[in-house]
Design an enzyme around this catalytic site. Structure first.
Site, PDB file in Angstrom:
ATOM      1  N   GLU A 286      11.705  38.035  35.591  1.00 46.26           N
ATOM      2  CA  GLU A 286      11.292  36.752  35.033  1.00 46.26           C
ATOM      3  C   GLU A 286      12.222  35.641  35.524  1.00 46.26           C
ATOM      4  O   GLU A 286      11.782  34.558  35.895  1.00 46.26           O
ATOM      5  CB  GLU A 286      11.304  36.834  33.506  1.00 46.26           C
ATOM      6  CG  GLU A 286      10.665  35.614  32.873  1.00 46.26           C
ATOM      7  CD  GLU A 286      10.529  35.773  31.363  1.00 46.26           C
ATOM      8  OE1 GLU A 286      10.434  36.920  30.888  1.00 46.26           O
ATOM      9  OE2 GLU A 286      10.535  34.737  30.679  1.00 46.26           O
ATOM     10  N   TYR A 287      13.518  35.952  35.525  1.00 46.74           N
ATOM     11  CA  TYR A 287      14.504  34.987  36.026  1.00 46.74           C
ATOM     12  C   TYR A 287      14.174  34.602  37.466  1.00 46.74           C
ATOM     13  O   TYR A 287      14.111  33.430  37.829  1.00 46.74           O
ATOM     14  CB  TYR A 287      15.907  35.606  35.928  1.00 46.74           C
ATOM     15  CG  TYR A 287      17.021  34.691  36.376  1.00 46.74           C
ATOM     16  CD1 TYR A 287      17.675  33.866  35.465  1.00 46.74           C
ATOM     17  CD2 TYR A 287      17.422  34.648  37.714  1.00 46.74           C
ATOM     18  CE1 TYR A 287      18.693  33.026  35.867  1.00 46.74           C
ATOM     19  CE2 TYR A 287      18.437  33.805  38.130  1.00 46.74           C
ATOM     20  CZ  TYR A 287      19.079  32.999  37.200  1.00 46.74           C
ATOM     21  OH  TYR A 287      20.084  32.171  37.613  1.00 46.74           O
TER      22      TYR A 287
ATOM     23  N   SER B  28      53.971  28.743  37.921  1.00 42.20           N
ATOM     24  CA  SER B  28      53.898  30.179  37.675  1.00 42.20           C
ATOM     25  C   SER B  28      54.744  30.487  36.446  1.00 42.20           C
ATOM     26  O   SER B  28      55.530  29.661  35.991  1.00 42.20           O
ATOM     27  CB  SER B  28      54.407  30.947  38.886  1.00 42.20           C
ATOM     28  OG  SER B  28      55.687  30.488  39.219  1.00 42.20           O
ATOM     29  N   LEU B  29      54.593  31.694  35.919  1.00 43.37           N
ATOM     30  CA  LEU B  29      55.313  32.055  34.703  1.00 43.37           C
ATOM     31  C   LEU B  29      56.532  32.901  35.023  1.00 43.37           C
ATOM     32  O   LEU B  29      56.562  33.621  36.007  1.00 43.37           O
ATOM     33  CB  LEU B  29      54.392  32.861  33.775  1.00 43.37           C
ATOM     34  CG  LEU B  29      53.136  32.150  33.279  1.00 43.37           C
ATOM     35  CD1 LEU B  29      52.371  33.049  32.326  1.00 43.37           C
ATOM     36  CD2 LEU B  29      53.475  30.833  32.601  1.00 43.37           C
TER      37      LEU B  29
ATOM     38  N   GLU C  16      47.451  37.421  25.902  1.00 44.08           N
ATOM     39  CA  GLU C  16      46.231  37.562  26.694  1.00 44.08           C
ATOM     40  C   GLU C  16      46.469  38.545  27.821  1.00 44.08           C
ATOM     41  O   GLU C  16      47.605  38.703  28.282  1.00 44.08           O
ATOM     42  CB  GLU C  16      45.847  36.206  27.307  1.00 44.08           C
ATOM     43  CG  GLU C  16      45.467  35.166  26.288  1.00 44.08           C
ATOM     44  CD  GLU C  16      45.479  33.767  26.909  1.00 44.08           C
ATOM     45  OE1 GLU C  16      44.531  33.439  27.637  1.00 44.08           O
ATOM     46  OE2 GLU C  16      46.463  33.040  26.692  1.00 44.08           O
TER      47      GLU C  16
ATOM     48  N   LYS D 182      46.652  39.734  31.513  1.00 43.86           N
ATOM     49  CA  LYS D 182      46.937  39.018  32.752  1.00 43.86           C
ATOM     50  C   LYS D 182      46.029  39.590  33.842  1.00 43.86           C
ATOM     51  O   LYS D 182      46.250  40.696  34.344  1.00 43.86           O
ATOM     52  CB  LYS D 182      48.409  39.205  33.124  1.00 43.86           C
ATOM     53  CG  LYS D 182      48.854  38.344  34.264  1.00 43.86           C
ATOM     54  CD  LYS D 182      50.375  38.399  34.381  1.00 43.86           C
ATOM     55  CE  LYS D 182      50.852  37.553  35.535  1.00 43.86           C
ATOM     56  NZ  LYS D 182      50.338  38.006  36.825  1.00 43.86           N
TER      57      LYS D 182
ATOM     58  N   ASP E 227      44.344  40.383  37.249  1.00 43.19           N
ATOM     59  CA  ASP E 227      44.877  40.452  38.603  1.00 43.19           C
ATOM     60  C   ASP E 227      43.852  39.890  39.589  1.00 43.19           C
ATOM     61  O   ASP E 227      43.053  40.610  40.163  1.00 43.19           O
ATOM     62  CB  ASP E 227      45.197  41.915  38.938  1.00 43.19           C
ATOM     63  CG  ASP E 227      46.161  42.024  40.099  1.00 43.19           C
ATOM     64  OD1 ASP E 227      46.696  40.984  40.516  1.00 43.19           O
ATOM     65  OD2 ASP E 227      46.362  43.141  40.578  1.00 43.19           O
TER      66      ASP E 227
ATOM     67  N   ARG F 113      45.169  27.813  43.655  1.00 38.09           N
ATOM     68  CA  ARG F 113      46.459  27.366  43.156  1.00 38.09           C
ATOM     69  C   ARG F 113      47.323  26.840  44.310  1.00 38.09           C
ATOM     70  O   ARG F 113      48.064  25.880  44.154  1.00 38.09           O
ATOM     71  CB  ARG F 113      47.159  28.530  42.458  1.00 38.09           C
ATOM     72  CG  ARG F 113      48.519  28.180  41.935  1.00 38.09           C
ATOM     73  CD  ARG F 113      49.154  29.366  41.233  1.00 38.09           C
ATOM     74  NE  ARG F 113      50.475  29.024  40.820  1.00 38.09           N
ATOM     75  CZ  ARG F 113      51.539  29.065  41.614  1.00 38.09           C
ATOM     76  NH1 ARG F 113      51.400  29.458  42.852  1.00 38.09           N
ATOM     77  NH2 ARG F 113      52.721  28.711  41.185  1.00 38.09           N
TER      78      ARG F 113
ATOM     79  N   GLU G 205      41.240  32.522  36.249  1.00 38.41           N
ATOM     80  CA  GLU G 205      41.412  33.525  37.279  1.00 38.41           C
ATOM     81  C   GLU G 205      40.033  33.930  37.789  1.00 38.41           C
ATOM     82  O   GLU G 205      39.142  34.214  36.989  1.00 38.41           O
ATOM     83  CB  GLU G 205      42.120  34.736  36.641  1.00 38.41           C
ATOM     84  CG  GLU G 205      42.860  35.599  37.590  1.00 38.41           C
ATOM     85  CD  GLU G 205      44.275  35.090  37.876  1.00 38.41           C
ATOM     86  OE1 GLU G 205      44.682  34.017  37.363  1.00 38.41           O
ATOM     87  OE2 GLU G 205      44.964  35.778  38.645  1.00 38.41           O
TER      88      GLU G 205
ATOM     89  N   TYR H  71      41.513  30.362  31.125  1.00 33.53           N
ATOM     90  CA  TYR H  71      42.515  30.577  30.081  1.00 33.53           C
ATOM     91  C   TYR H  71      43.398  29.362  29.788  1.00 33.53           C
ATOM     92  O   TYR H  71      44.343  29.462  29.007  1.00 33.53           O
ATOM     93  CB  TYR H  71      43.397  31.776  30.416  1.00 33.53           C
ATOM     94  CG  TYR H  71      44.015  31.741  31.809  1.00 33.53           C
ATOM     95  CD1 TYR H  71      44.957  30.785  32.144  1.00 33.53           C
ATOM     96  CD2 TYR H  71      43.660  32.674  32.772  1.00 33.53           C
ATOM     97  CE1 TYR H  71      45.515  30.746  33.396  1.00 33.53           C
ATOM     98  CE2 TYR H  71      44.217  32.650  34.042  1.00 33.53           C
ATOM     99  CZ  TYR H  71      45.142  31.686  34.348  1.00 33.53           C
ATOM    100  OH  TYR H  71      45.688  31.647  35.593  1.00 33.53           O
TER     101      TYR H  71
ATOM    102  N   LYS I 279      55.155  42.189  32.925  1.00 34.82           N
ATOM    103  CA  LYS I 279      54.550  42.932  34.042  1.00 34.82           C
ATOM    104  C   LYS I 279      54.573  44.424  33.748  1.00 34.82           C
ATOM    105  O   LYS I 279      55.624  44.967  33.384  1.00 34.82           O
ATOM    106  CB  LYS I 279      55.357  42.674  35.323  1.00 34.82           C
ATOM    107  CG  LYS I 279      55.276  41.234  35.803  1.00 34.82           C
ATOM    108  CD  LYS I 279      54.055  41.035  36.659  1.00 34.82           C
ATOM    109  CE  LYS I 279      54.110  39.693  37.347  1.00 34.82           C
ATOM    110  NZ  LYS I 279      53.725  39.708  38.703  1.00 34.82           N
TER     111      LYS I 279
ATOM    112  N   CYS J 213      50.329  75.910  65.349  1.00 38.05           N
ATOM    113  CA  CYS J 213      49.760  74.558  65.275  1.00 38.05           C
ATOM    114  C   CYS J 213      48.306  74.633  64.820  1.00 38.05           C
ATOM    115  O   CYS J 213      47.515  75.379  65.388  1.00 38.05           O
ATOM    116  CB  CYS J 213      49.840  73.887  66.647  1.00 38.05           C
ATOM    117  SG  CYS J 213      48.994  72.303  66.694  1.00 38.05           S
TER     118      CYS J 213
ATOM    119  N   CYS K 159      46.118  73.469  68.109  1.00 36.41           N
ATOM    120  CA  CYS K 159      46.091  74.161  69.399  1.00 36.41           C
ATOM    121  C   CYS K 159      46.610  75.594  69.302  1.00 36.41           C
ATOM    122  O   CYS K 159      46.638  76.316  70.287  1.00 36.41           O
ATOM    123  CB  CYS K 159      46.880  73.390  70.450  1.00 36.41           C
ATOM    124  SG  CYS K 159      48.656  73.479  70.185  1.00 36.41           S
TER     125      CYS K 159
ATOM    126  N   CYS L 130      54.897  71.116  66.924  1.00 35.75           N
ATOM    127  CA  CYS L 130      54.152  71.783  67.987  1.00 35.75           C
ATOM    128  C   CYS L 130      54.719  71.204  69.272  1.00 35.75           C
ATOM    129  O   CYS L 130      54.761  69.983  69.439  1.00 35.75           O
ATOM    130  CB  CYS L 130      52.674  71.448  67.865  1.00 35.75           C
ATOM    131  SG  CYS L 130      51.736  71.851  69.346  1.00 35.75           S
TER     132      CYS L 130
ATOM    133  N   CYS M 297      48.729  69.675  73.664  1.00 34.48           N
ATOM    134  CA  CYS M 297      48.116  69.757  72.327  1.00 34.48           C
ATOM    135  C   CYS M 297      47.173  68.563  72.122  1.00 34.48           C
ATOM    136  O   CYS M 297      47.599  67.413  72.188  1.00 34.48           O
ATOM    137  CB  CYS M 297      49.198  69.756  71.253  1.00 34.48           C
ATOM    138  SG  CYS M 297      48.540  69.701  69.577  1.00 34.48           S
TER     139      CYS M 297
HETATM  140 ZN   LIG Z   1      49.450  71.678  68.836  1.00 36.92          ZN
END
Ligand SMILES: [Zn+2]
Length: 668
Positions: free
Chosen positions: A36-37, A83-84, A113, A115, A117, A136, A170, A222, A310, A404, A407, A422, A427
């Site tokens: 519908e949208y 920044s904090l 709140e 934080k 990322d 920023r 953010e 925020y 953090k 090995c 080989c 080896c 090889c």
């Molecule tokens: Zn080898």
């Protein structure tokens, strides 16, 4: 359609679509089916196509993206985006609380709140209309990414009230979208994003807004740039206001009456963090009262009324399913843990290097063990330890093979090494890894020749050694998986371009034992071209600073090898540059200090300077400071209680200075 009718219908459609969009993307409560949208959206697009002047900036049709910019304009933030300060543990948070209470002289209520990322953004609205969005940047000047931000459905193009306001928040990529995006990237042979933050930032910095539109980004707002015009008196009321204006605000925010409640909130989210549909990297704690915030003010870098806690590096438990062995370029066998896939710090992890057999013994790792995984520096997955208490008795000892895996030659442990090797020069694994090394960034730097393409070329037997790279044909490349006309052309151009690289890139790329990128550069500078280097004797090599005896032996042995010389001839014939094109190093003679160009050893206890300061000053004057006394040492600086190094210097007849004399030279 009549213009009058159109005008009316456009208004209706816009209101409906904006409402549905808000319900779906901000409230997460869709009220109509997608079909519908889409139907209403098509109708609006058709009318707008007929009556162009009815298109407004807040029309939902303006979100789709499509505009391609040549560069981002700079935007100066009217109020800097600071920044904090950070807190890493309970003590830091209690310190913060103490400072805050001391400054305001009364009890303080906090708001906690999550934080998010993601990428910090600033959105400007005038009379309720979204007019500009920016990154920023450095906090003072950001970039105008309005067209990309418009593609994010949770950002309202028109507010519910006609406010003129700057808001901050953010932009982020939900975990699900991130996984899908990386899967697609891997399927296309592209480098996946390291984490959702990088993915979000990368998407918003696309000059083509269609790309941003396809990335399913979301937002949480925020903060308000300047609260004074809004009439609110607390941060939490500010957040409620943002919500009422139509922004998406994180529901997990909480008011805390004191620091103990803050600590409880932090603890709760340390545990619940993995279950969130988006990444968070900490908790933001703010003083709630705006009057108290004003009283506290700012330091040069950050507000005194807020702090970011953090999270410690995330550790998760998973099962070790198997240990896989790979053969490196130099034949070293590296064990890798194959893990039951698990999310750590933003990405799915299913492998972790175990480095060597000793480490497996040291950590007592068995097949089938439950192990703790974390990411060193938040990037490289590693096994922290084994959960011995979860053993069932079914776990199996892991034994390194004697042959090995590629080989089947006997593996050897060279004296003084922890690694098994080896040593078969034919090889295939070593040859393949050598090819990957040859095209890597610090070597020939051939874009488009990644590990996957090299592996394909090698298994199709289109290349056997590095010289074959320069004989690849277009039709051969077109046969490879996922190689279209365009990527083949780009690759051939990159191969062609690499021919003119300066000598050190080729030298490093050849993978001569002990010759790293730095030594390759020294050799290229000193000898100028390949032929001179090939005919250099061991003595000529060791007379150069930074070239030790082990390296000299290895270089001489390499060029004595018939096959190596043949390879270099082939590369010459293919048109590769064999000379050094870079700048020459500063000549010792051009420096004024008598220390310039000297190899100096520091020993004993210094009184006036510490060892590092002395080393830095010596190096600044052009000296090369090394650790042990040998025939190549020009000068020994001996402090108090100098021992064996001083004795050796005397034995070899090397000049010795005391600290006083060194300081005199520094002050000259
Ligand atoms: Zn080898």
């Amino acid at each position: 359609m009549e213009r009058m009718t159109a005008e009316k219908r456009v208004e209706e459609l816009r209101n409906l679509l904006n409402q549905y969009n808000y319900e779906y993307h901000v409230l997460d409560r869709p009220s109509v089916p997608d079909a519908e949208y889409d139907q209403l959206m098509r109708e609006l697009t058709q009318i707008e196509e007929q009556f162009h002047d009815l298109i407004t900036t807040d029309s939902p049709t303006q979100r789709v993206g499509g505009e391609v910019l040549s560069a981002f304009e700079k935007v100066e933030h009217r109020i800097p985006m600071l920044s904090l300060g950070n807190a890493f543990n309970e003590a830091d948070l209690r310190d913060f609380d103490r400072r805050v209470k001391q400054a305001v002289g009364e009890e303080v209520e906090y708001v906690c709140e999550l934080k998010i990322d993601g990428l910090a953004i600033s959105l400007r609205y005038e009379n309720g209309l979204f007019i500009q969005g920016a990154t920023r940047g450095d906090g003072t000047i950001g970039e105008d990414i309005t067209t990309n931000l418009k593609t994010i459905r949770s950002i309202p193009l028109r507010l519910k009230q006609e406010f003129s306001i700057e808001v901050r928040g953010e932009a982020y990529m939900p975990k699900k979208s991130f996984e899908k995006l990386n899967l697609t990237k891997e399927e296309n042979g592209e480098e996946p994003f390291a984490n959702p933050r990088n993915a979000a930032a990368g998407s918003l910095r696309q000059l083509d807004s269609r790309i941003a539109a396809s990335r399913n980004l979301d937002t949480f707002l925020y903060a308000i740039g300047d609260f004074s015009e809004t009439g609110v008196s607390t941060h939490s009321d500010g957040l409620d206001l943002l919500e009422n204006l139509g922004f998406k605000v994180n529901k997990e925010r909480e008011k805390c009456a004191n620091i103990d409640e803050v600590l409880q909130y932090v603890q709760k989210w340390v545990e619940k963090r993995p279950n969130l549909p988006y990444e968070i990297d900490g908790i933001v704690i703010k003083v709630n009262s705006l009057d108290q915030q004003k009283e506290l003010g700012f330091t040069a870098k950050s507000p005194r009324w807020a702090i970011a806690y953090k999270f410690p590096a995330e550790e998760v438990v998973t099962k070790l399913l198997d240990i896989e062995l790979s053969v490196g370029r130099t034949g070293v066998i590296t064990p890798t843990a194959i893990l039951e896939p698990v999310r750590v710090a933003g990405t799915k992890v299913q492998r972790a290097s175990l480095h060597n057999e000793d480490l497996i013994r040291e950590k007592d790792i068995k097949l089938g063990d439950y192990v703790v995984i974390k990411k060193a520096g938040d990037i490289i997955p590693e096994v922290v330890n084994v959960l011995v208490e979860r053993r069932t008795g079914e776990e199996q000892e892991f034994l390194m093979p004697s042959h090995c895996p590629e080989c089947n030659s006997d593996l050897v442990r060279l004296e003084g090494e922890v690694a098994l090797r080896c040593i078969n020069p034919k090889c295939p694994a070593q040859i393949r890894e050598g090819l990957i090394h040859f095209v890597s960034r610090n070597a020939m730097n051939i874009d488009g020749l990644g590990e996957k393409v090299i592996s394909q070329l090698f298994s199709h037997q289109l290349i056997h050694d590095v010289a074959d790279i320069y004989h690849l044909q277009k039709d051969q490349l077109l046969e490879l998986e996922r190689m279209g006309e365009k990527s083949v052309n780009n690759l051939l151009a990159a191969i062609q371009q690499s021919k003119s690289n300066s000598l050190e890139k080729l030298l490093f790329g050849l993978g001569i034992r002990h010759v790293g990128a730095k030594a390759a550069k020294t050799l290229a500078q000193q000898f100028g071209n390949m032929d001179v280097l090939i005919s250099a004797t061991r003595d000529e090599l060791t007379s150069i600073q930074d070239i030790g005896e082990k390296m000299a032996d290895s270089i001489v042995a390499y060029f004595e090898n018939e096959e190596a010389r043949q390879l270099i001839d082939e590369l010459k014939q293919a048109g590769l540059n064999m000379s050094y094109n870079g700048p020459m190093p500063v000549q010792a003679e051009s420096m004024t200090s008598v220390l310039a160009g000297k190899t100096v050893v520091l020993t004993g206890k210094l009184e006036q300077l510490n060892r590092n300061e002395a080393k830095e000053k010596l190096e600044a004057l052009g000296a090369n400071v090394t650790g042990s006394v040998s025939k190549k040492t020009d000068l020994v600086i001996a402090g108090a209680d100098a021992g064996s190094k001083l004795a050796k210097a005397n034995e070899l007849g090397i000049e010795v200075w005391d600290e006083e004399k060194m300081l005199e030279e520094f002050n000259r």
